[in-house]
Enzyme design. Structure first.
Site, PDB file in Angstrom:
ATOM      1  N   LEU A  23       0.707  -1.161  -0.062  1.00 39.54           N
ATOM      2  CA  LEU A  23      -0.084   0.155  -0.046  1.00 39.54           C
ATOM      3  C   LEU A  23       1.078   1.363  -0.032  1.00 39.54           C
ATOM      4  O   LEU A  23       1.694   1.550   0.913  1.00 39.54           O
ATOM      5  CB  LEU A  23      -0.959   0.012   1.272  1.00 39.54           C
ATOM      6  CG  LEU A  23      -1.735   1.282   1.367  1.00 39.54           C
ATOM      7  CD1 LEU A  23      -2.849   1.312   0.388  1.00 39.54           C
ATOM      8  CD2 LEU A  23      -2.497   1.228   2.857  1.00 39.54           C
ATOM      9  N   CYS A  59      12.881  27.041   0.010  1.00 38.49           N
ATOM     10  CA  CYS A  59      13.201  25.611   0.495  1.00 38.49           C
ATOM     11  C   CYS A  59      14.527  25.000   0.407  1.00 38.49           C
ATOM     12  O   CYS A  59      14.940  24.376   1.335  1.00 38.49           O
ATOM     13  CB  CYS A  59      12.094  24.721  -0.244  1.00 38.49           C
ATOM     14  SG  CYS A  59      10.371  25.098   0.478  1.00 38.49           S
TER      15      CYS A  59
END
Length: 385
Positions: free
Chosen positions: A173, A356
């Protein structure tokens, strides 16, 4: 450049107490106002200092978007600013509401979950394809031996597969699967079946189109809280930043519910150094609505009694190099997008990528990979790097 030049600048007045304060503050980071070095700030209009003092990075970022100031090397400007801890010496009163809002309100409820997908990830697949690597991997690359962005992203995907100890036939998953780069890589190279959750319809549709025919990969357009199937392995790469502190425990409960008892869960997330701080207001407004970086303690608190931390790996400095590579691609591709997005978007995106990069370079924020198990791996976990 000397102080006489500052005094004669059309947009800087040394007689103002606030501007003297800012000039002295920037001096601690070796940044000069209207200086001639690449990281020096240059004013193009009045009011930049007042906006920054009153509204913090929200005011600074908006004034940059408006073209009111520039720095040739914006990444280096922010590196110096943050490395010297200058933002901590300013406490804008107007940001109190933003702080209280993020502390008291759950901004990442299921009903809000799709907002960031619509605002950020649905900008346009052609735009991201021009900026990212061919696999469309929108998370930090692993540059240990890599020389190019493509190599760094493939190294990161393989690192995760090895950390998860993937074997053929396993079902994996992927919570927050993006365009499916991890799922495609893991299915092709490790023979696993993958199910990916995303809150971006654009990502899901485009990701399906990128998949090689026959790969056992499934995209599910759904919130992570709604998943109930159990898997051999779980991975979450760059999604935890959208979960929010009020939902960290719920997130870990879901991962625990969906992981088989002998499984492994790899959590890859950006993180901050200090727990009791608010999300950056500029990034929250313009880039990642309702996003929030966890502190290390947030992750371990949420995992307590649900998971054993088998391994923790910090390679946050690699995000600096990743962001600079994205910025290089963005600049090269910009002419084909200029008419669609416009100058203000260009300056916004440049501010996002380079600020960033400077923050990771200053080690102001981190990149963590946790490997978690439900009961502790029998015989111990062998670290991979």
């Amino acid at each position: 450049m000397n102080s006489n030049t500052f005094a004669h600048s059309a947009f800087f007045d040394e007689t103002s107490s606030s501007q003297r304060f800012v000039a002295e503050l920037l001096g601690k980071a070796d940044i000069r106002i209207n200086g001639d070095r690449p990281w020096d700030i240059k004013f193009n209009a009045h009011g930049v200092i007042d906006e920054a003092l009153a509204r913090g990075n929200l005011g600074l970022g908006e004034s940059y978007m408006n073209g009111d100031w520039d720095a040739e090397h914006l990444d280096e400007f922010f590196f110096r600013l943050l490395r010297a801890h200058l933002p901590e010496q300013i406490n804008p009163r107007k940001l109190v509401f933003h702080h209280l809002r993020t502390r008291l309100i759950n901004l990442q409820t299921a009903s809000r979950a799709f907002e960031v997908g619509e605002a950020h990830y649905d900008l346009g697949n052609d735009f991201y394809a021009a900026m990212l690597d061919p696999r469309m991997t929108y998370t930090c690359g692993y540059w240990k031996t890599a020389e190019t962005l493509d190599q760094a992203q493939e190294a990161k995907l393989d690192l995760i597969c090895r950390k998860l100890e993937l074997e053929p036939g396993m079902r994996v998953l992927d919570i927050g699967c993006g365009w499916g780069s991890f799922m495609a890589y893991a299915a092709e190279h490790y023979g696993v079946e993958c199910v990916g959750l995303t809150i971006s319809r654009e990502q899901a549709d485009f990701g399906k189109s990128l998949m090689q025919q026959g790969l056992p990969v499934e995209f599910r357009l759904k919130d992570y809280r709604d998943e109930t199937e159990r898997f051999d392995r779980i991975v979450s790469i760059g999604m935890f930043e959208h979960v929010g502190r009020k939902n960290y425990r719920t997130y870990m409960d879901v991962a625990n519910r969906c992981l088989k008892d002998d499984g492994l869960f790899l959590l890859h997330t950006i993180g901050k150094n200090v727990r009791d701080t608010s999300p950056d207001p500029w990034l929250d407004k313009y880039i990642f609505p309702n996003g929030e970086l966890p502190a290390l303690g947030h992750v371990t608190d949420a995992a307590e009694e649900l998971f054993v931390v088998e391994d923790l790996h910090n390679f946050g400095a690699d995000y600096d190099r990743t962001l600079m590579a994205w910025h290089e691609n963005f600049e090269a591709a910009w002419p084909q997008f200029a008419d669609t997005y416009g100058e203000r978007f260009y300056r916004m995106w440049r501010y996002y990528l380079l600020s960033c990069a400077g923050a990771f370079r200053a080690r102001d924020i981190q990149l963590w990979q946790f490997v978690l198990s439900k009961k502790g791996k029998l015989g111990g976990y062998r670290r991979v790097s």
